[in-house]
Design an enzyme around this catalytic site. Sequence first.
Site, short mmCIF file in Angstrom:
data_model
loop_
_atom_site.label_atom_id
_atom_site.label_comp_id
_atom_site.label_asym_id
_atom_site.label_seq_id
_atom_site.Cartn_x
_atom_site.Cartn_y
_atom_site.Cartn_z
N ASP A 29 -15.12 9.89 9.28
CA ASP A 29 -14.11 8.96 8.82
C ASP A 29 -12.68 9.71 9.01
OD1 ASP A 29 -13.93 5.76 7.31
OD2 ASP A 29 -12.22 6.80 7.38
N ARG B 50 0.88 -1.22 -0.09
CA ARG B 50 0.07 0.01 0.15
C ARG B 50 0.80 1.23 0.21
NH1 ARG B 50 -5.09 -1.26 3.93
NH2 ARG B 50 -5.97 -2.95 2.83
C1 LIG Z 1 -14.03 -1.39 7.28
S1 LIG Z 1 -14.40 0.26 7.12
C2 LIG Z 1 -16.02 0.21 8.07
C3 LIG Z 1 -17.04 0.88 7.37
C4 LIG Z 1 -18.42 0.84 7.82
N1 LIG Z 1 -18.54 1.14 8.95
C5 LIG Z 1 -18.90 -0.42 7.67
O1 LIG Z 1 -18.99 -1.38 8.69
O2 LIG Z 1 -19.09 -1.25 6.55
C6 LIG Z 1 -13.59 0.93 8.57
C7 LIG Z 1 -13.37 2.49 8.41
O3 LIG Z 1 -12.61 2.81 9.86
C8 LIG Z 1 -11.85 4.20 9.56
N2 LIG Z 1 -11.01 4.26 10.58
C9 LIG Z 1 -9.95 3.60 10.79
N3 LIG Z 1 -9.31 4.00 12.03
C10 LIG Z 1 -9.92 5.51 12.27
C11 LIG Z 1 -9.87 6.38 13.31
N4 LIG Z 1 -9.01 6.25 14.01
N5 LIG Z 1 -10.77 7.11 13.23
C12 LIG Z 1 -11.92 7.42 12.34
N6 LIG Z 1 -11.99 6.39 11.45
C13 LIG Z 1 -11.04 5.38 11.49
C14 LIG Z 1 -11.26 3.55 8.23
O4 LIG Z 1 -10.61 4.79 7.38
C15 LIG Z 1 -12.10 2.79 7.44
O5 LIG Z 1 -13.03 3.64 6.35
#
Ligand SMILES: C[S@@+](CC[C@H](N)C(=O)[O-])C[C@H]1O[C@@H](n2cnc3c(N)ncnc32)[C@H](O)[C@@H]1O
Length: 297
Positions: free
Chosen positions: A167, A58
Amino acid sequence: MSTSNRNAVRRSSTEIAVNDVMREFAFSDVDFRSLAKLAHDHAGIVLQESKRNMVYGRLSRRLRVLQINTFRDYRKYLATHERELESFINSLSTNHTKFFREAHHFDHLCGNVAVPYTKADGHATSGRMRIWSAGCSTGEEPYSIAAVLNREISDIERCDVRILATDIDTDVLAKAARGVYAANAADDVPAAYRSFFEVRKSNECAAHVFIDHDVLKLITLRQLNLLRPWPFKGLFDAIFCRNVMIYFDDATKAALVERFTQQIKPGGWLYIGHSESLIGAHRGLELVGSTIYRRVA
Ligand SMILES: C[S@@+](CC[C@H](N)C(=O)[O-])C[C@H]1O[C@@H](n2cnc3c(N)ncnc32)[C@H](O)[C@@H]1O
């Protein structure tokens, strides 16, 4: 044995060494550990040793864009260019999501948030409803929430109903703001909500899913790192934080659940991902269904 077969055998017997030698960019243990620490310190994301190749793959794209030749130099670049931290986190976050993922949460939201709201006296003039999709990725989760509320609350345009979608990753937020998805993205949307996800062609392009304007306008998108202070004045009727804490360690997860609890109205709801479990019992939260918690008064 032909020369190519001999080479193939040699390659498989020394696969790990060959992989290291064949890497486009030098990537040492120190590089991996230091980048993993930065991701953890900044975003709470835990990158175990097993994620080493993923991290290399990545971030290699960033090295190419920046024309940097080694991960050591990329670390130096990160240390001296504060803005690169955003691209670094965008590269390492995992964003998989889909419309109506874990559909029972949306049935629960409909029956326990949307329907009671329509039955409350004077809801159109005074009823404030706030839902937070924390870690919303490319928007499929908040748009699914919005479709449920829109269908159930017939006069929603006159109501004080908003969905906050946040996010840490600015690339996914940009995609969420466009509200345009691949044509098959709406395949699993329940029939009752299909009309909010229109499949059509734009100009000469292939068909895409376009989010209905009435659904789009219920959402406010913001960048927010869940580990940092939250700028909220009021409490939420429900918080969705699904498949986000899966990337955090237990201490980060426990602290976050405590903060979510304080941010939910008494009687409001917390939805978490199917593979996530809250560590132990949480003061102020009661488990009421599969991965659904209620804030007790
Ligand atoms: C796998 S996705 C989940 C999306 C949705 N909630 C779902 O369940 O389908 C995880 C998301 O968490 C976000 N994320 C990770 N660490 C984070 C943080 N410290 N603060 C805010 N968002 C975060 C990532 O950027 C990513 O878009």
